[in-house]
Design an enzyme around this catalytic site. Structure first.
Site, PDB file in Angstrom:
ATOM      1  N   CYS A  55      42.025 -12.223  27.782  1.00  0.00           N
ATOM      2  CA  CYS A  55      41.146 -11.362  26.980  1.00  0.00           C
ATOM      3  C   CYS A  55      41.934 -10.772  25.812  1.00  0.00           C
ATOM      4  CB  CYS A  55      40.571 -10.289  27.892  1.00  0.00           C
ATOM      5  SG  CYS A  55      40.404  -8.685  27.141  1.00  0.00           S
ATOM      6  N   GLU A  56      41.385 -10.952  24.613  1.00  0.00           N
ATOM      7  CA  GLU A  56      42.147 -10.537  23.433  1.00  0.00           C
ATOM      8  C   GLU A  56      42.186  -9.015  23.251  1.00  0.00           C
ATOM      9  OE1 GLU A  56      40.256 -12.628  20.230  1.00  0.00           O
ATOM     10  OE2 GLU A  56      38.859 -11.001  19.825  1.00  0.00           O
ATOM     11  N   HIS A  57      41.359  -8.300  23.979  1.00  0.00           N
ATOM     12  CA  HIS A  57      41.377  -6.837  23.857  1.00  0.00           C
ATOM     13  C   HIS A  57      42.434  -6.190  24.734  1.00  0.00           C
ATOM     14  CE1 HIS A  57      36.900  -7.245  22.645  1.00  0.00           C
ATOM     15  NE2 HIS A  57      37.698  -7.374  21.613  1.00  0.00           N
ATOM     16  N   HIS A  58      42.686  -6.781  25.910  1.00  0.00           N
ATOM     17  CA  HIS A  58      43.589  -6.133  26.873  1.00  0.00           C
ATOM     18  C   HIS A  58      44.755  -7.022  27.309  1.00  0.00           C
ATOM     19  CE1 HIS A  58      39.533  -4.295  27.372  1.00  0.00           C
ATOM     20  NE2 HIS A  58      40.251  -3.190  27.276  1.00  0.00           N
ATOM     21  N   GLN A  89      35.117 -13.954  25.709  1.00  0.00           N
ATOM     22  CA  GLN A  89      34.269 -14.947  26.371  1.00  0.00           C
ATOM     23  C   GLN A  89      33.142 -15.447  25.466  1.00  0.00           C
ATOM     24  OE1 GLN A  89      32.970 -13.823  30.330  1.00  0.00           O
ATOM     25  NE2 GLN A  89      31.337 -15.335  30.289  1.00  0.00           N
ATOM     26  N   HIS A 127      36.692 -10.823  34.816  1.00  0.00           N
ATOM     27  CA  HIS A 127      37.624 -10.247  33.851  1.00  0.00           C
ATOM     28  C   HIS A 127      38.528  -9.248  34.551  1.00  0.00           C
ATOM     29  CE1 HIS A 127      35.673 -11.507  29.937  1.00  0.00           C
ATOM     30  NE2 HIS A 127      34.836 -11.942  30.852  1.00  0.00           N
ATOM     31  N   CYS A 146      40.465  -7.235  33.204  1.00  0.00           N
ATOM     32  CA  CYS A 146      40.457  -5.949  32.498  1.00  0.00           C
ATOM     33  C   CYS A 146      39.302  -5.069  32.971  1.00  0.00           C
ATOM     34  CB  CYS A 146      40.414  -6.146  30.985  1.00  0.00           C
ATOM     35  SG  CYS A 146      38.948  -6.996  30.403  1.00  0.00           S
TER      36      CYS A 146
HETATM   37 ZN    ZN Z   1      39.427  -7.100  28.218  1.00  0.00          ZN
END
Ligand code: ZN
Length: 187
Positions: free
Chosen positions: A75-78, A117, A145, A147
């Site tokens: 996941c590119e955010h976390h 995703q 996920h 995260c």
């Molecule tokens: Zn994430």
């Protein structure tokens, strides 16, 4: 990706989070992580997947569904893993179909990078729509996920579902229903 640079950064990162990177258990961790990064972010370095060689069949216009294609992405955010199954469906045209292994490799190529995703779903749909003879493509992804599971509300086992359609599978409701029925049978 420069392995030594990554090793140094991981060493530093361990220090910053309050660990002692020189203790026994962590001594070789920076090297291991650099190796892991090399593998899970492979898609960033490899040339763009372009092996869409099709073969001739009698099938034309009949929906083909390939389910349970496993994938692992970050996941590119976390920067935590998200992973699950991809279902790909398409309506072949010009009597051409794509070999099954190509779907696995396409999904694998695009998963191996930081991503979200929704965009992973879209890019797989787009690549197939543009590169194989078809009159419609559908892609579904069901994923867990970490995260979401390891932090915050800790919604364990929650599945995030995303979908993307093109051509007839987007515009023709009946064909889309047919697609979902096939997916239901297969899962
Ligand atoms: Zn994430």
């Amino acid at each position: 990706m420069e392995k030594e640079k990554i090793e140094k950064l991981i060493f530093q990162l361990l220090k910053e989070v309050g660990e002692n990177p020189t203790r026994d258990g962590l001594k070789e961790t920076p090297q291991r992580v650099a190796k892991v990064f090399d593998e899970i972010f492979m898609g960033l370095k490899k040339p763009k997947f372009a092996d869409f060689k099709t073969f001739k069949t009698k099938t034309n216009g009949e929906l083909i569904v390939v389910s349970k294609i496993p994938f692992y992405s970050i996941c590119e955010h976390h920067l935590l893993p998200f992973f699950g199954d991809v279902v790909v469906g398409y309506i072949p045209a010009q009597n051409q179909t794509l070999g099954l292994s190509k779907f696995l490799r396409l999904v694998d190529y695009w998963s191996r990078r930081p991503f979200i995703q929704e965009e992973l779903t879209e890019i797989i749909c787009q690549e197939l729509t543009e590169n194989i003879p078809n009159s419609g493509v559908g892609v579904l992804i069901e994923a867990r996920h970490l995260c979401m599971e390891m932090r915050g509300v800790r919604s364990s086992n929650a599945l995030t579902k995303t979908e993307c359609f093109s051509g007839e599978l987007k515009t023709n409701r009946e064909r889309r229903v047919e697609f979902f029925e096939r997916v239901k049978e297969g899962l």
